[in-house]
Design an enzyme around this catalytic site. Structure first.
Site, PDB file in Angstrom:
ATOM      1  N   GLN A 164       0.847  -1.183   0.000  1.00 36.78           N
ATOM      2  CA  GLN A 164       0.000   0.000   0.000  1.00 36.78           C
ATOM      3  C   GLN A 164       0.884   1.235   0.000  1.00 36.78           C
ATOM      4  OE1 GLN A 164      -2.517   0.895   3.445  1.00 36.78           O
ATOM      5  NE2 GLN A 164      -4.232   1.282   2.084  1.00 36.78           N
ATOM      6  N   GLU A 297      -2.988  -3.845   7.534  1.00 38.61           N
ATOM      7  CA  GLU A 297      -4.145  -4.717   7.658  1.00 38.61           C
ATOM      8  C   GLU A 297      -4.192  -5.859   6.655  1.00 38.61           C
ATOM      9  OE1 GLU A 297      -5.405  -1.147   5.054  1.00 38.61           O
ATOM     10  OE2 GLU A 297      -4.174  -1.470   6.835  1.00 38.61           O
ATOM     11  N   GLU A 322      -6.408  -2.370  13.076  1.00 39.48           N
ATOM     12  CA  GLU A 322      -6.190  -3.303  11.964  1.00 39.48           C
ATOM     13  C   GLU A 322      -7.294  -4.358  11.885  1.00 39.48           C
ATOM     14  OE1 GLU A 322      -4.146  -2.079  10.094  1.00 39.48           O
ATOM     15  OE2 GLU A 322      -3.038  -0.818  11.503  1.00 39.48           O
ATOM     16  N   GLU A 344     -10.247   4.619   5.814  1.00 36.38           N
ATOM     17  CA  GLU A 344      -9.626   4.966   7.105  1.00 36.38           C
ATOM     18  C   GLU A 344     -10.557   5.676   8.073  1.00 36.38           C
ATOM     19  OE1 GLU A 344      -7.126   3.568   7.972  1.00 36.38           O
ATOM     20  OE2 GLU A 344      -6.000   3.038   6.178  1.00 36.38           O
ATOM     21  N   ASP A 401       1.323   8.408  -1.797  1.00 36.40           N
ATOM     22  CA  ASP A 401       2.193   8.598  -0.637  1.00 36.40           C
ATOM     23  C   ASP A 401       2.398  10.069  -0.313  1.00 36.40           C
ATOM     24  OD1 ASP A 401       2.438   5.894  -0.427  1.00 36.40           O
ATOM     25  OD2 ASP A 401       4.503   5.771  -1.123  1.00 36.40           O
ATOM     26  N   TYR A 409      -8.405   9.921   8.158  1.00 38.91           N
ATOM     27  CA  TYR A 409      -8.639   9.192   9.401  1.00 38.91           C
ATOM     28  C   TYR A 409      -9.521   9.997  10.350  1.00 38.91           C
ATOM     29  CZ  TYR A 409      -4.636   6.311   7.945  1.00 38.91           C
ATOM     30  OH  TYR A 409      -3.779   5.486   7.249  1.00 38.91           O
ATOM     31  N   ARG A 587       9.584   3.270  12.025  1.00 41.05           N
ATOM     32  CA  ARG A 587       8.178   3.670  11.969  1.00 41.05           C
ATOM     33  C   ARG A 587       8.057   5.153  11.652  1.00 41.05           C
ATOM     34  NH1 ARG A 587       4.004   2.656  17.021  1.00 41.05           N
ATOM     35  NH2 ARG A 587       2.062   3.203  15.938  1.00 41.05           N
TER      36      ARG A 587
END
Length: 634
Positions: A164, A297, A322, A344, A401, A409, A587
């Site tokens: 993704q 996910e 997730e 999301e 991206d 979200y 991360r």
């Protein structure tokens, strides 16, 4: 993928966003239904894929073949259009006859970031199985090859995927758009001392041949290309529930099993809200630290970062996020990434419902308030008029991206919470959700489809006439309506923040500030609020560090926020711990803000850039790609 308030998402510097839209001006979408995909599933669609691939850790490639089961949608169509990126195509043939098929990969310099358009001339008929022999590139954007030294065990190499948003095309020729869904099966070979896991159900025992093992998998539920996932490493497994197994390197397997022991409880709660879980198993893979996200996910096998291993299960809400994707995003999917909020926003909404049912409505509202804080910060940073602060965005010429942020979200969450309250609350809205998931399962839809379904379902509810759809969906900035959250859990955080900000370190030698009564979640919120309060006097920070040893805590969220406070305050003692942190942890929720803080501190900027350049070869493409923009190197 995880979201910013509890997990991740890209927040792009304003100058980068301006550049993105200047570069995309006058650019056409790559295809009628997806601005980021060359493929045309509206003409000829791939229904099933079979992979037979081997992993070569020395060359850092996969090689073998894929068989595509193809059907014409339009009878007059005579070619199959796929997405590829740096794939070495060796041959293309009709499996039924063995005849070679004419094909070409078309490259367009202005669309280079999206890969190549692969065109295959079709034989006579309407249904085909096309075999493509190929190998990937060592620089495939969707794969991360790790040296033994980059793993916990330090003995064996490791590889994992992250497809993704549009990186599946770097692994396999495919219709790399969420508008097309496929079932798949796979036979993946690797060195016999390693183990393969995938986003599918394992089939039988691995077959060993000399120094190689072959693992087989089957995914019977249709999925979009970005949900194809695999990892190969020296993995061990532990059963943590009737439907769940956790996989990890042996050095962290016991810790992982303990941390995620409540997965079945979260899964059952999600089923109570959303309906039956259709994927069979819900396994977890705890990846090495270079994994760029909190979680991904992938069906049947959620990928998670080891930064969730806090020791007290305080960060397992990411697993709830997730799990929610099993319905929102995986079962019902956005037709393309312009409608990403359908994935999301719904996922955050279900995640917090899970949280509320397990821990109470006050905990739900505390999490939602944290998300609102993140949303305000994002809108402030991007600018209230920035088109990427709309729920539905335009991505012509824009790589997904470059568009990801907390907007889909958290603004999506606020919109759904507004709708729920408007129509009569959870007792009315949750049956609608289950009907929505059941109606559109296995499908990919646009915002207009959701809107029509909502209005048809609530046609007898006069309140829906109040909805300003245009503003909610297409206007930039903050939502037009903000929910009234319960702030009782937040009150203690606010009190502690005021105590800290008002404490004068020059007048009082003893540190009067205690955080013992705060939960881990409250500590995280407190630190983020101090981050947003601006630079702090260094003696205060020195006293806090001396008293609480903040830079040594196991909880990555707490450590991350503490390091940011130090960097914003230009505390030189925190520079090396912050560099060590971003070198150890891939991360992006953590690395991007920290590197942006380094960039804003002119004195240490060269040191941070030199550190990035030295370590970027160990990062996944998406991490290096975005950090180069944060550091203004691109």
């Amino acid at each position: 993928m995880e979201h910013m308030s509890t997990s991740f998402k890209f927040i792009i510097p304003v100058l980068v966003i301006i550049g993105v839209f200047q570069n995309s001006r006058n650019m056409a979408p790559l295809s009628p239904n997806d601005p980021n995909s060359f493929s045309r599933p509206d003409l000829v669609v791939v229904k099933h894929m079979k992979f037979v691939l081997g992993a070569d850790f020395k060359e850092k490639i996969f090689s073998g073949y894929v068989e595509l089961t193809v059907e014409k949608i339009v009878d007059s169509a005579d070619e199959l259009v796929l997405d590829t990126q740096e794939l070495h195509i060796q041959s293309v043939s009709d499996k039924a006859t063995g005849a070679a098929l004419q094909h070409e990969q078309v490259n367009d310099e202005k669309n280079k970031v999206f890969g190549s358009k692969m065109i295959i001339k079709l034989p006579a008929g309407n249904k085909f199985v096309i075999k493509i022999d190929y190998k990937t590139s060592p620089s495939a954007t969707g794969l991360q090859w790790l040296l033994p030294a980059q793993t916990a065990g330090k003995v064996h190499p490791y590889v994992f995927s992250q497809f993704q948003a549009i990186a599946a095309r770097s692994f396999v020729p495919c219709q790399d758009t969420p508008s097309a869904k496929i079932t798949y099966e796979a036979e993946i070979s690797c060195p016999k001392e390693l183990k393969v896991v995938m986003s599918a159900i394992p089939v039988g025992d691995p077959i060993e041949n000399d120094s190689v093992k072959m693992y087989s998998f089957k995914q019977k539920v249709p999925v979009q290309s970005y949900l194809i996932a695999l990892a190969i490493g020296a993995l061990e497994s532990r059963k943590i529930g009737p439907r769940s197994t956790v996989h990890a390197e042996k050095e962290i397997i016991e810790e992982s099993a303990k941390e995620f022991a409540d997965t079945e409880t979260q899964l059952k709660t999600a089923e109570d809200i959303c309906g039956p879980y259709v994927w069979g198993i819900y396994d977890l893979l705890v990846l090495p630290p270079s994994f760029p996200f909190g979680g991904m996910e992938n069906p049947c096998l959620t990928f998670v970062t080891p930064t969730l291993l806090a020791g007290d299960r305080s960060l397992v809400n990411v697993i709830g996020h997730e799990i929610a994707h099993s319905w929102t995003g995986n079962l019902v999917t956005n037709v393309n990434f312009e409608h990403f909020w359908l994935n999301e926003g719904f996922t955050v909404f279900i995640e917090r419902k899970i949280l509320g049912r397990l821990h109470g409505e006050k905990v739900l509202d505390f999490a939602a308030y944290g998300g609102l804080t993140t949303l305000k910060d994002t809108v402030k940073q991007l600018g209230e008029l920035n088109p990427l602060t709309s729920l539905v965005v335009k991505l012509d010429g824009v790589h997904p991206d470059d568009s990801f942020s907390s907007i889909p979200y958290e603004k999506g969450y606020v919109f759904l919470r507004y709708l729920e309250k408007l129509v009569g609350g959870p007792s009315v809205f949750e049956p609608f959700l289950r009907k929505y998931f059941d109606t559109y399962k296995y499908k990919s839809i646009s915002t207009d489809v959701f809107k029509k379904f909502f209005l048809d379902y609530f046609a007898a509810n006069a309140a829906v006439k109040e909805i300003d759809w245009e503003t909610w969906l297409y206007k930039p900035g903050m939502p037009p309506v903000i929910p009234d959250y319960d702030k009782s859990i937040l009150d203690l955080v606010t009190k502690k923040k005021e105590e800290f900000l008002n404490w004068n370190s020059e007048r009082r030698a003893n540190f009067p500030f205690s955080i013992d009564e705060l939960s881990s979640e409250q500590k995280i919120q407190l630190l983020h609020e101090i981050v947003n309060s601006g630079p702090q006097p260094i003696p205060k920070l020195q006293m806090w560090e001396h008293t609480w040893n903040m830079s040594k805590v196991q909880n990555a969220e707490i450590k991350f926020a503490w390091l940011r406070i130090g960097l914003i305050s230009k505390w030189k003692d925190i520079v090396q711990p912050a560099l060590d942190f971003v070198n150890d942890v891939g991360r992006m929720k953590y690395t991007r803000p920290i590197y942006r803080d380094f960039y804003a501190w002119e004195e240490v900027r060269p040191q941070a850039i030199e550190n990035f350049n030295r370590h970027k070869k160990f990062m996944m493409h998406v991490s290096a790609f975005t950090l180069e923009k944060d550091l203004h190197l691109k």
